[in-house]
Design an enzyme around this catalytic site. Structure first.
Site, PDB file in Angstrom:
ATOM      1  N   GLY A  29       0.825  -1.218   0.000  1.00 44.54           N
ATOM      2  CA  GLY A  29       0.000   0.000   0.000  1.00 44.54           C
ATOM      3  C   GLY A  29       0.850   1.255   0.000  1.00 44.54           C
ATOM      4  N   ASN A  30       0.216   2.397  -0.056  1.00 47.98           N
ATOM      5  CA  ASN A  30       0.920   3.684  -0.030  1.00 47.98           C
ATOM      6  C   ASN A  30      -0.072   4.803   0.299  1.00 47.98           C
ATOM      7  OD1 ASN A  30      -0.140   3.879  -2.888  1.00 47.98           O
ATOM      8  ND2 ASN A  30       1.509   2.378  -3.179  1.00 47.98           N
ATOM      9  N   SER A  46       9.121   3.716  -1.659  1.00 41.31           N
ATOM     10  CA  SER A  46       8.922   2.360  -2.159  1.00 41.31           C
ATOM     11  C   SER A  46       9.500   1.348  -1.177  1.00 41.31           C
ATOM     12  CB  SER A  46       9.624   2.250  -3.515  1.00 41.31           C
ATOM     13  OG  SER A  46       9.500   0.959  -4.018  1.00 41.31           O
ATOM     14  N   SER A  75       7.212   5.563  -3.933  1.00 41.29           N
ATOM     15  CA  SER A  75       6.356   4.411  -4.232  1.00 41.29           C
ATOM     16  C   SER A  75       6.227   4.222  -5.742  1.00 41.29           C
ATOM     17  CB  SER A  75       4.968   4.673  -3.640  1.00 41.29           C
ATOM     18  OG  SER A  75       4.028   3.821  -4.242  1.00 41.29           O
ATOM     19  N   GLU A  77       3.769   3.475  -7.208  1.00 45.90           N
ATOM     20  CA  GLU A  77       2.450   3.959  -7.621  1.00 45.90           C
ATOM     21  C   GLU A  77       2.356   5.488  -7.632  1.00 45.90           C
ATOM     22  OE1 GLU A  77       1.011   1.878  -9.028  1.00 45.90           O
ATOM     23  OE2 GLU A  77       0.887  -0.036  -8.005  1.00 45.90           O
ATOM     24  N   HIS A  96      -3.864   3.942  -0.675  1.00 42.93           N
ATOM     25  CA  HIS A  96      -3.999   2.675  -1.401  1.00 42.93           C
ATOM     26  C   HIS A  96      -3.620   1.570  -0.427  1.00 42.93           C
ATOM     27  CE1 HIS A  96      -3.347  -0.671  -4.016  1.00 42.93           C
ATOM     28  NE2 HIS A  96      -2.044  -0.653  -3.849  1.00 42.93           N
ATOM     29  N   HIS A  98      -3.998  -2.825   0.840  1.00 42.25           N
ATOM     30  CA  HIS A  98      -4.301  -4.216   0.493  1.00 42.25           C
ATOM     31  C   HIS A  98      -5.177  -4.812   1.599  1.00 42.25           C
ATOM     32  CE1 HIS A  98      -0.224  -4.256  -1.903  1.00 42.25           C
ATOM     33  NE2 HIS A  98      -1.135  -3.495  -2.464  1.00 42.25           N
ATOM     34  N   HIS A 160      -6.113  -6.919  -6.461  1.00 38.64           N
ATOM     35  CA  HIS A 160      -5.040  -6.097  -5.928  1.00 38.64           C
ATOM     36  C   HIS A 160      -5.412  -5.485  -4.575  1.00 38.64           C
ATOM     37  CE1 HIS A 160      -1.863  -2.755  -6.893  1.00 38.64           C
ATOM     38  NE2 HIS A 160      -1.819  -3.154  -5.636  1.00 38.64           N
TER      39      HIS A 160
END
Ligand SMILES: [Zn+2]
Length: 228
Positions: A29-30, A46, A75, A77, A96, A98, A160
């Protein structure tokens, strides 16, 4: 851009809060937050343990993805976050995750209809599925940018995880929590194999009007009343 330090501290405290609450796990996640002058955003680095993270580890990028601050790699993303900020002027925070129950719904491609009043009020009319695209690719960024237009604040990314938005950090974390509660309740309801009822459409639309008003106030730079 404004004081990077405040943005970076907000990322660290919120990523650690989300980890303690079980929504972020390991390095998955981020989290990002947009600078108030809209010139860029701060994002988690990241592949780095959230509980070890310090403000100096947080990356600050401009809207062309140039790194303005931060020694670590941003990240993977970051491009997706940037595409969302460009598509949604009302969004100032993106999370974001999981998180388990919402991620489970992505496996059976089950969008969440309006099940609860608070869900419609804060997440929007429904929680839709964004089709699968590989992490860290331009294809994912462009797919996501297309799907997040409109007013919904939570999405399920196929096979995801989730994407959750907020006008500020407090609202974004609240939305992550509402999404997980709705996901678990919906999964259990689906498992019962009984008809799953929804809130009345009229109530859903009234909630959506309130949500849109919040978003308009943020776009115009007016404070919004979070107790409404
Ligand atoms: Zn992910």
């Amino acid at each position: 851009m404004e004081n990077y330090q405040a943005l970076r501290e907000e990322i660290v405290s919120s990523a650690q809060e989300l980890t303690r609450k079980g929504y972020l796990m390991a390095t998955g996640g981020n989290v990002s937050v947009r600078a108030s002058d809209k010139s860029g955003f701060a994002i988690t680095p990241s592949n780095y343990d959230y509980m070890k993270m310090k403000p100096a580890d947080v990356c600050v990028l401009d809207m062309d993805l140039n790194i303005l601050a931060g020694e670590r790699k941003p990240s993977v993303e970051a491009g997706m976050h940037c595409a969302i900020y460009l598509a949604r002027p009302d969004v100032n925070v993106i999370v974001h995750t999981h998180q388990v129950y919402a991620s489970t719904l992505t496996l059976i491609q089950a969008p969440i209809p309006a099940l609860f009043d608070e869900q419609a009020r804060f997440l929007g009319r429904s929680v839709e599925i964004i089709p699968y695209a590989p992490s860290g690719t331009g294809f994912l960024s462009s797919t996501v940018a297309k799907y997040v237009r409109g007013h919904n604040n939570a999405f399920l990314m196929q096979n995801h995880g989730t994407l959750v938005f907020g006008t500020n950090m407090e609202r974004a974390i609240h939305n992550v929590e509402i999404l997980e509660k709705c996901s678990l309740a919906y999964l259990i309801a689906l498992c019962s194999e009984k008809k799953v009822t929804r809130i009345p459409a009229a109530i859903r639309e009234i909630a959506l009007i309130k949500l849109k008003k919040d978003q308009q106030r943020v776009i115009k730079g007016e404070p919004h009343n979070s107790s409404e």
